[in-house]
Design an enzyme around this catalytic site. Structure first.
Site, PDB file in Angstrom:
ATOM      1  N   GLY A 115       0.840  -1.191   0.000  1.00 47.31           N
ATOM      2  CA  GLY A 115       0.000   0.000   0.000  1.00 47.31           C
ATOM      3  C   GLY A 115       0.874   1.239   0.000  1.00 47.31           C
ATOM      4  O   GLY A 115       2.097   1.164  -0.153  1.00 47.31           O
ATOM      5  N   ASP A 164      -3.006  10.820  14.641  1.00 49.13           N
ATOM      6  CA  ASP A 164      -3.484  10.351  13.339  1.00 49.13           C
ATOM      7  C   ASP A 164      -4.071   8.944  13.437  1.00 49.13           C
ATOM      8  O   ASP A 164      -3.820   8.089  12.590  1.00 49.13           O
ATOM      9  CB  ASP A 164      -2.349  10.392  12.312  1.00 49.13           C
ATOM     10  CG  ASP A 164      -2.863  10.353  10.867  1.00 49.13           C
ATOM     11  OD1 ASP A 164      -4.048  10.667  10.655  1.00 49.13           O
ATOM     12  OD2 ASP A 164      -2.083  10.009   9.969  1.00 49.13           O
TER      13      ASP A 164
END
Length: 388
Positions: free
Chosen positions: A78, A196
């Site tokens: 990814g 995050d």
């Protein structure tokens, strides 16, 4: 006579002194060489301006190139803000995941050092383990333990794979994320605010146990502090707490807000960002709040769960999620309290209006919020945020 003796003795003193200096230099060189063989050392300037050496095993670039078959496309797992992530297999058979800093990445050397500094010494079953790094030429890479089931978002937002996650598995994932976050906030050597937390930053091992990853945006606060301020807002649209998104104020409670969003996503199987409902224009938080207010909270539950869910447990998790996304940080629970609430059946306080409740139809939102508490001039819309 004495002057001639001194004249001839001086060179011998000088020779001895030079020999002594050479001997000291040689010992220092030897100790440095021995120290650097088993471990690489990255120098980092900490918050107090002091230089600290962070020891972490190094892998040569040639080793990583061989492990990933020269970063073959079929080994790419990814890509995030840091850069692409590849699967690799070392010569001893160990599987690893390599996060390679992209030259065009918005994250740079500071975030690279930050992640090494923060996660290298963290040890918790719900945090991904950093095993090595590579700094060679312009290449900067972090090497992690490999998570065969990739990230949480690849399951909960996929119509086929989401069916593999029954409620007991989802609840286990929720509890694991909560424990990992609580460790960062309270039990680790440094108090760490992730900043995050999102579905793509939760990785799943072979037994579907969750591990929080990606500490490039993380911040530490010292002593009894639990909050800070920044001019650079770094996070992901749809997960950021209102006080952080607009004022740069981050805290353990802004992480709690992100956890609440993640909890809603796990329960509903819907993304917070880009959520659409045919009958109204509210975001996921607004939709959950309306269902709660109207006494229909279980309608939020992912349809694919069917009969696998324990309704009381699902309802409790929805209740906790709304407590976590309340607009004011002081109203949100700590992660320690969240863990207690997840594991008990005691009564919970009623949630107040969440942050980012409004989106487009402010009149409808006001109709629900005004019955709970007076309307605030500080109500905000999620559409004002800019994506990372």
């Amino acid at each position: 006579m004495s002057s001639s003796i001194n004249y001839f003795m001086f060179p011998s003193y000088l020779s001895s002194f030079l020999l002594f200096l050479f001997f000291v230099f040689f010992l220092n060189f030897l100790s440095i060489s021995v120290k650097k063989k088993p471990n690489g050392i990255i120098s980092h300037q900490n918050n107090e301006g002091q230089k600290e050496d962070l020891e972490l095993p190094f892998l040569d670039l040639s080793t990583i190139v061989g492990a990933t078959d020269n970063f073959a496309l079929n080994n790419k797992l990814g890509e995030g803000g840091f850069g692409p992530v590849y699967k690799g297999i070392l010569e001893d058979g160990q599987e690893i995941a390599i996060k390679r800093l992209s030259r065009s990445s918005r994250q740079g050397l500071n975030e690279f050092k930050n992640e090494v500094r923060l996660i290298a010494k963290l040890q918790h079953r719900n945090l991904v383990k950093l095993v090595a790094c590579c700094v060679q030429g312009e290449e900067k890479m972090l090497v992690y333990e490999y998570m065969p089931n990739k990230s949480l978002d690849s399951f909960i937002f996929d119509q086929t794979k989401s069916k593999l996650l029954d409620w007991s598995m989802r609840f286990n994932i929720i509890c694991g994320i909560a424990r990992g976050l609580q460790y960062l906030h309270q039990d680790s050597r440094l108090r760490i605010i992730h900043r995050d937390l999102k579905a793509s930053n939760v990785l799943l091992d072979s037994e579907m146990n969750p591990k929080i990853s990606d500490f490039g945006a993380a911040k530490t606060v010292g002593g009894d502090q639990s909050e800070g301020n920044t001019n650079r807002v770094f996070g992901t649209y749809g997960y950021m707490a209102p006080e952080y998104a607009f004022d740069g104020q981050f805290s353990t409670k802004s992480d709690v807000f992100s956890f609440g969003i993640l909890l809603l996503e796990i329960i509903s199987g819907k993304k917070s960002r880009g959520f659409f409902h045919p009958n109204h224009s509210h975001n996921l938080i607004g939709y959950a709040w309306i269902l709660w207010y109207e006494g229909r909270p279980l309608e939020l539950t992912d349809e694919c769960l069917g009969q696998s869910s324990t309704l009381s447990e699902v309802l409790r998790c929805i209740h906790i999620s709304l407590l976590c996304v309340q607009q004011h940080p002081k109203d949100r629970p700590s992660m320690s309290s969240v863990i207690v609430m997840l594991g008990s059946e005691s009564a919970l306080p009623q949630p107040k209006q969440p942050g980012f409740f409004l989106e487009k139809d402010s009149n409808e939102a006001h109709r629900f919020s005004s019955k709970q508490e007076p309307s605030s001039n500080n109500e905000i819309t999620i559409t004002l945020l800019e994506a990372r």
